[in-house]
Motif scaffolding. Sequence first.
Motif, PDB file in Angstrom:
ATOM      1  N   VAL A  59       0.761  -1.171   0.035  1.00  0.00           N
ATOM      2  CA  VAL A  59      -0.022  -0.036  -0.079  1.00  0.00           C
ATOM      3  C   VAL A  59       0.740   1.248   0.085  1.00  0.00           C
ATOM      4  CG1 VAL A  59      -1.845   1.227   1.297  1.00  0.00           C
ATOM      5  CG2 VAL A  59      -1.814  -1.292   1.107  1.00  0.00           C
ATOM      6  N   MET A  60       1.875   1.165   0.718  1.00  0.00           N
ATOM      7  CA  MET A  60       2.692   2.532   0.803  1.00  0.00           C
ATOM      8  C   MET A  60       3.901   2.084   1.268  1.00  0.00           C
ATOM      9  SD  MET A  60       1.157   4.484   4.277  1.00  0.00           S
ATOM     10  CE  MET A  60       2.171   5.695   4.211  1.00  0.00           C
ATOM     11  N   GLY A  61       5.221   2.892   1.201  1.00  0.00           N
ATOM     12  CA  GLY A  61       6.392   2.887   1.585  1.00  0.00           C
ATOM     13  C   GLY A  61       6.704   3.797   2.812  1.00  0.00           C
ATOM     14  N   SER A  62       7.696   3.690   3.485  1.00  0.00           N
ATOM     15  CA  SER A  62       8.074   4.182   4.627  1.00  0.00           C
ATOM     16  C   SER A  62       8.282   5.788   4.505  1.00  0.00           C
ATOM     17  CB  SER A  62       9.395   3.483   5.516  1.00  0.00           C
ATOM     18  OG  SER A  62      10.536   3.671   4.522  1.00  0.00           O
ATOM     19  N   ASP A  63       8.701   5.966   3.214  1.00  0.00           N
ATOM     20  CA  ASP A  63       8.958   7.479   2.731  1.00  0.00           C
ATOM     21  C   ASP A  63       7.703   8.151   1.958  1.00  0.00           C
ATOM     22  OD1 ASP A  63      11.484   7.499   4.083  1.00  0.00           O
ATOM     23  OD2 ASP A  63      12.456   6.691   2.296  1.00  0.00           O
ATOM     24  N   ASP A  64       6.910   7.317   1.871  1.00  0.00           N
ATOM     25  CA  ASP A  64       5.587   7.781   0.777  1.00  0.00           C
ATOM     26  C   ASP A  64       4.501   8.767   1.745  1.00  0.00           C
ATOM     27  OD1 ASP A  64       6.657   6.304  -1.255  1.00  0.00           O
ATOM     28  OD2 ASP A  64       5.284   4.564  -0.828  1.00  0.00           O
ATOM     29  N   PRO A  65       3.889   9.620   1.044  1.00  0.00           N
ATOM     30  CA  PRO A  65       3.109  10.194   1.763  1.00  0.00           C
ATOM     31  C   PRO A  65       1.876   9.242   1.714  1.00  0.00           C
ATOM     32  CG  PRO A  65       3.211  10.797  -0.687  1.00  0.00           C
ATOM     33  CD  PRO A  65       4.333   9.938  -0.491  1.00  0.00           C
ATOM     34  N   PHE A  66       0.891   9.653   2.655  1.00  0.00           N
ATOM     35  CA  PHE A  66      -0.160   8.863   2.945  1.00  0.00           C
ATOM     36  C   PHE A  66      -1.168   8.766   1.891  1.00  0.00           C
ATOM     37  CE2 PHE A  66      -4.596   7.550   4.144  1.00  0.00           C
ATOM     38  CZ  PHE A  66      -4.216   6.522   5.047  1.00  0.00           C
ATOM     39  N   PRO A  67      -1.378   7.418   1.091  1.00  0.00           N
ATOM     40  CA  PRO A  67      -2.197   7.213   0.067  1.00  0.00           C
ATOM     41  C   PRO A  67      -3.917   7.639   0.663  1.00  0.00           C
ATOM     42  CG  PRO A  67      -1.589   5.275   1.134  1.00  0.00           C
ATOM     43  CD  PRO A  67      -0.931   6.229   1.854  1.00  0.00           C
ATOM     44  N   ALA A  68      -4.299   8.747   0.269  1.00  0.00           N
ATOM     45  CA  ALA A  68      -5.503   9.127   0.404  1.00  0.00           C
ATOM     46  C   ALA A  68      -6.741   7.841   0.276  1.00  0.00           C
ATOM     47  CB  ALA A  68      -6.221  10.252  -0.189  1.00  0.00           C
ATOM     48  N   PRO A  69      -6.721   7.411  -1.235  1.00  0.00           N
ATOM     49  CA  PRO A  69      -7.660   6.377  -1.368  1.00  0.00           C
ATOM     50  C   PRO A  69      -7.536   5.216  -0.614  1.00  0.00           C
ATOM     51  CG  PRO A  69      -6.341   7.151  -3.405  1.00  0.00           C
ATOM     52  CD  PRO A  69      -5.456   7.570  -2.240  1.00  0.00           C
ATOM     53  N   ASP A  70      -6.683   4.891   0.261  1.00  0.00           N
ATOM     54  CA  ASP A  70      -6.652   3.762   1.032  1.00  0.00           C
ATOM     55  C   ASP A  70      -6.773   3.921   2.491  1.00  0.00           C
ATOM     56  OD1 ASP A  70      -5.587   1.706  -1.097  1.00  0.00           O
ATOM     57  OD2 ASP A  70      -3.815   3.079  -0.940  1.00  0.00           O
ATOM     58  N   VAL A  71      -7.694   4.948   2.788  1.00  0.00           N
ATOM     59  CA  VAL A  71      -7.887   5.425   4.141  1.00  0.00           C
ATOM     60  C   VAL A  71      -9.123   3.998   4.628  1.00  0.00           C
ATOM     61  CG1 VAL A  71      -9.373   6.583   5.616  1.00  0.00           C
ATOM     62  CG2 VAL A  71      -7.999   7.707   3.963  1.00  0.00           C
ATOM     63  N   GLY A  72      -8.860   3.333   5.647  1.00  0.00           N
ATOM     64  CA  GLY A  72      -9.677   2.360   6.163  1.00  0.00           C
ATOM     65  C   GLY A  72      -9.212   0.990   5.604  1.00  0.00           C
ATOM     66  N   ARG A  73      -8.161   0.945   4.669  1.00  0.00           N
ATOM     67  CA  ARG A  73      -7.862  -0.344   4.313  1.00  0.00           C
ATOM     68  C   ARG A  73      -7.223  -1.267   5.200  1.00  0.00           C
ATOM     69  NH1 ARG A  73      -7.105  -2.603  -0.849  1.00  0.00           N
ATOM     70  NH2 ARG A  73      -7.665  -0.655  -1.963  1.00  0.00           N
ATOM     71  N   PRO A  74      -7.773  -2.364   5.254  1.00  0.00           N
ATOM     72  CA  PRO A  74      -6.996  -3.582   6.371  1.00  0.00           C
ATOM     73  C   PRO A  74      -5.587  -3.680   5.801  1.00  0.00           C
ATOM     74  CG  PRO A  74      -9.401  -4.203   5.777  1.00  0.00           C
ATOM     75  CD  PRO A  74      -9.065  -3.139   4.799  1.00  0.00           C
ATOM     76  N   VAL A  75      -4.607  -3.602   6.640  1.00  0.00           N
ATOM     77  CA  VAL A  75      -3.361  -3.958   6.289  1.00  0.00           C
ATOM     78  C   VAL A  75      -2.580  -5.141   7.020  1.00  0.00           C
ATOM     79  CG1 VAL A  75      -2.823  -2.062   4.964  1.00  0.00           C
ATOM     80  CG2 VAL A  75      -2.352  -2.092   7.397  1.00  0.00           C
ATOM     81  N   GLU A  76      -1.788  -5.872   6.915  1.00  0.00           N
ATOM     82  CA  GLU A  76      -1.024  -6.622   7.751  1.00  0.00           C
ATOM     83  C   GLU A  76       0.185  -6.056   8.106  1.00  0.00           C
ATOM     84  OE1 GLU A  76      -0.594 -10.242   5.316  1.00  0.00           O
ATOM     85  OE2 GLU A  76      -2.807 -10.736   5.835  1.00  0.00           O
ATOM     86  N   VAL A  77       0.622  -6.212   9.323  1.00  0.00           N
ATOM     87  CA  VAL A  77       2.018  -5.440   9.785  1.00  0.00           C
ATOM     88  C   VAL A  77       2.766  -6.455  10.484  1.00  0.00           C
ATOM     89  CG1 VAL A  77       2.950  -3.760  11.094  1.00  0.00           C
ATOM     90  CG2 VAL A  77       0.789  -3.225   9.706  1.00  0.00           C
ATOM     91  N   GLU A  78       3.963  -6.709  10.310  1.00  0.00           N
ATOM     92  CA  GLU A  78       4.638  -7.829  11.079  1.00  0.00           C
ATOM     93  C   GLU A  78       6.036  -7.000  11.289  1.00  0.00           C
ATOM     94  OE1 GLU A  78       7.075 -12.211  10.294  1.00  0.00           O
ATOM     95  OE2 GLU A  78       5.851 -11.122   8.756  1.00  0.00           O
ATOM     96  N   GLY A  79       6.249  -7.126  12.622  1.00  0.00           N
ATOM     97  CA  GLY A  79       7.216  -6.233  13.201  1.00  0.00           C
ATOM     98  C   GLY A  79       7.443  -6.521  14.831  1.00  0.00           C
ATOM     99  N   ARG A  80       8.522  -5.679  15.277  1.00  0.00           N
ATOM    100  CA  ARG A  80       8.895  -5.505  16.757  1.00  0.00           C
ATOM    101  C   ARG A  80       8.444  -4.636  17.655  1.00  0.00           C
ATOM    102  NH1 ARG A  80      13.516  -3.831  19.103  1.00  0.00           N
ATOM    103  NH2 ARG A  80      14.331  -3.457  17.123  1.00  0.00           N
ATOM    104  N   TRP A  81       7.791  -4.379  18.745  1.00  0.00           N
ATOM    105  CA  TRP A  81       7.505  -3.468  19.221  1.00  0.00           C
ATOM    106  C   TRP A  81       8.579  -2.775  19.850  1.00  0.00           C
ATOM    107  CZ3 TRP A  81       2.540  -2.274  18.603  1.00  0.00           C
ATOM    108  CH2 TRP A  81       1.584  -3.136  18.795  1.00  0.00           C
TER     109      TRP A  81
END
Length: 259
Positions: A59-81
Amino acid sequence: MTSARRPPLLTDLGAAVLALVLVALAGRLGVWQLDAWQAHRTAEARDLTQLDPVALDDVMGSDDPFPAPDVGRPVEVEGRWLDGGFWVSDRSYDGRDGYWAVNPMQVGDAGILVVRGWASEPDPGLLSVDGSQDVVGWLQPPDGNLAVDDDPTDDVFPEIRVADAVQRVDIDLFSAYVVDQAAAPGLEQAELSALPEPGTFTGVRNLLYAFEWWIFGGFAAFIWWRWRRDATQEPADETPVTADAAPADRAGVDQPVDG
């Protein structure tokens, strides 16, 4: 008395048919542009919350601006707290005011803020989380109301702003945050604060084109009406004054009568 003029039958019918065709065509094109305007707004305001989740990187990269058409889209995030969790005030749940528990999560070389749930009061213990985790949540844009933080030294923020949160971690942050679909233990499910809405000027060009076509159709009807009025108008009944009669009349008036 002179009778009213009338255009030939074929000319009259041809003009009427042409006017009807132009008016109908302009009306149909106007409706087409209006439908396009509504389609643009519907597409921008579509509800994505029930779609299957996709990877955040899709959906987006770490340096990308927020993609307005994707507000509310479910995403999967895998990482470390990461350390640096905080609370966000003035968040409602079931009609009650409370707070969001927000923790940063490292995803690759960057981090993203994750709303883990809602609580009626800030509890430092609820911000304690570590290890790795897979999160499925709704993508949201950062807040931008520029609310003033009355106490910048505490762990309660008035909004979710990347500029404030980045000071609490050592890596860059995505220009977005994720609302976890599964509330953490001790927390309630956070309610989404932003869903897609059409912008004020979304599809405005199509709307203006629709009005332009309808005005053109009205103008075509007016031209036909004006032409037919002039073509069938009764000519004025005027008696012309000849050049020979004018001197005689003037002579009869101006010359004195001999007695």
